[in-house]
Design a protein around this motif. Structure first.
Motif, PDB file in Angstrom:
ATOM      1  N   GLY A 102     -21.056  14.162  22.876  1.00 47.63           N
ATOM      2  CA  GLY A 102     -21.235  15.729  23.112  1.00 47.63           C
ATOM      3  C   GLY A 102     -19.834  16.149  23.519  1.00 47.63           C
ATOM      4  N   PRO A 103     -20.165  17.760  23.318  1.00 49.06           N
ATOM      5  CA  PRO A 103     -18.668  18.497  23.410  1.00 49.06           C
ATOM      6  C   PRO A 103     -18.071  18.403  24.812  1.00 49.06           C
ATOM      7  N   PRO A 104     -16.779  18.734  24.722  1.00 50.93           N
ATOM      8  CA  PRO A 104     -15.910  18.640  25.880  1.00 50.93           C
ATOM      9  C   PRO A 104     -16.244  19.802  26.703  1.00 50.93           C
ATOM     10  N   LEU A 118     -14.244  10.145  31.820  1.00 53.16           N
ATOM     11  CA  LEU A 118     -14.123   8.853  30.894  1.00 53.16           C
ATOM     12  C   LEU A 118     -14.690   7.621  31.408  1.00 53.16           C
ATOM     13  N   TRP A 153     -11.771  21.958  30.634  1.00 56.86           N
ATOM     14  CA  TRP A 153     -10.665  20.913  29.989  1.00 56.86           C
ATOM     15  C   TRP A 153     -10.069  21.534  28.612  1.00 56.86           C
ATOM     16  N   ALA A 154     -10.910  22.031  28.140  1.00 57.15           N
ATOM     17  CA  ALA A 154     -10.378  22.349  26.722  1.00 57.15           C
ATOM     18  C   ALA A 154      -9.202  23.399  26.823  1.00 57.15           C
ATOM     19  N   ARG A 209     -17.907   7.939  28.446  1.00 55.02           N
ATOM     20  CA  ARG A 209     -18.241   8.978  27.195  1.00 55.02           C
ATOM     21  C   ARG A 209     -17.212   8.657  26.272  1.00 55.02           C
ATOM     22  N   ASP A 210     -17.372   8.987  25.186  1.00 55.65           N
ATOM     23  CA  ASP A 210     -16.557   8.917  23.943  1.00 55.65           C
ATOM     24  C   ASP A 210     -16.712  10.053  23.067  1.00 55.65           C
ATOM     25  N   ALA A 211     -16.286   9.623  21.814  1.00 51.27           N
ATOM     26  CA  ALA A 211     -16.021  10.848  20.733  1.00 51.27           C
ATOM     27  C   ALA A 211     -17.475  11.490  20.326  1.00 51.27           C
ATOM     28  N   PHE A 214     -14.582   9.067  14.741  1.00 53.72           N
ATOM     29  CA  PHE A 214     -15.404  10.378  15.046  1.00 53.72           C
ATOM     30  C   PHE A 214     -16.768   9.915  14.766  1.00 53.72           C
TER      31      PHE A 214
END
Lengths: 142, 142
Positions: free
Chosen positions: A83-85, A65, A89-90, A78-80, A127
């Motif tokens: 791009g995808p996580p 981050l 981590w997910a 990075r922020d919302a 978002f």
DNA sequence: CCATTTGTTCTATATATTATATAACAAACA
DNA sequence: TGTTTGTTATATAATATATAGAACAAATGG
């Protein structure tokens, strides 16, 4: 006041710093590219040692981050909208979510109440606006 | 296997024990009134010291989820069907929820994805069947 | 080039947390 | 009465948290 801390709470100070910054990023108050206070300055503002702030910043760097540079300081990486996580981590996050929601269920909060609290929290976040919502619906731009 | 633990993970063992039991309660596998293994036995099963298990059980007692008795052992004190949660607890829980969901947003998970994960987790829990769903809709039973 | 700003690394210290180990105590129950 | 169970006490070791001071190193700008 960019950050406020509970020095005598059960959660470690460096973790509180990390948490407040994560929330600031999610809410759009610290978008990708924005700068955070230098370690030493934030330490003075909070009345804590600069090593404690350093630990919080370093945690955020490990999570992807923050970007830390010698003279450039701490910048949101990075922020919302970035791009995808990461899949790894997910998986970990889902596990922690299950535990937290299970606690609410066991404590007697109804399913509708839990879902409502989730929606309420999401409503405070920034978002990215939906983009390319419809493709191949008969042919692109005229 | 009633419980499984990661001895070398970042989360303390007593906290893992507490988390797994909370999840078992939420999922209906340990409803209110059901018994948990005695401290010493669970300690042997997990290969940990019985003080570690005791700490996890005591945490659950402080949270109102367990009732501990000398010969009666550890019994689940409440579950999703045992009435509404304590307001003080709800406030703290909401705060922790915000932090966890903020992390997901900052990591780039879309709002729909986050809400979906919440719904998926809730689907695994055992909430009480809806009761007295409709009142004053023209007159009770015929 | 020089000086400043900033993160980084190192050592040291004090306190709290986590986990283990052993022993003894006390209530509940059959 | 004896066994099962949680409870309490003491001790020890390893790890985590927070502070403190010093020095290092890269990036930036005059």
């Amino acid at each position: 006041m960019l950050l406020s801390i509970e020095p005598d709470g059960p959660v470690p100070i460096y973790q509180q710093i990390r948490d407040r910054i994560v929330e600031a990023i999610a809410r759009g108050r610290q978008p990708a590219g924005s700068a955070l206070p230098p370690i030493r300055q934030l330490a003075v503002d909070l009345g804590v040692n600069f090593h404690t702030v350093n630990k919080g910043y370093d945690l955020l760097r490990q999570e992807g981050l923050l970007r830390l540079g010698r003279k450039s300081g701490a910048v949101v990486r990075r922020d919302a909208s970035s791009g995808p996580p990461d899949p790894g981590w997910a998986q970990d996050w889902t596990s922690r979510l299950q535990t937290l929601l299970a606690e609410a269920a066991a404590q007697g909060m109804p399913a509708t109440g839990i879902a409502g609290e989730c929606q309420a929290a999401l409503a405070d976040f920034a978002f990215p606006a939906a983009v390319a919502e419809v493709r191949n619906r008969g042919g692109g731009s005229p």
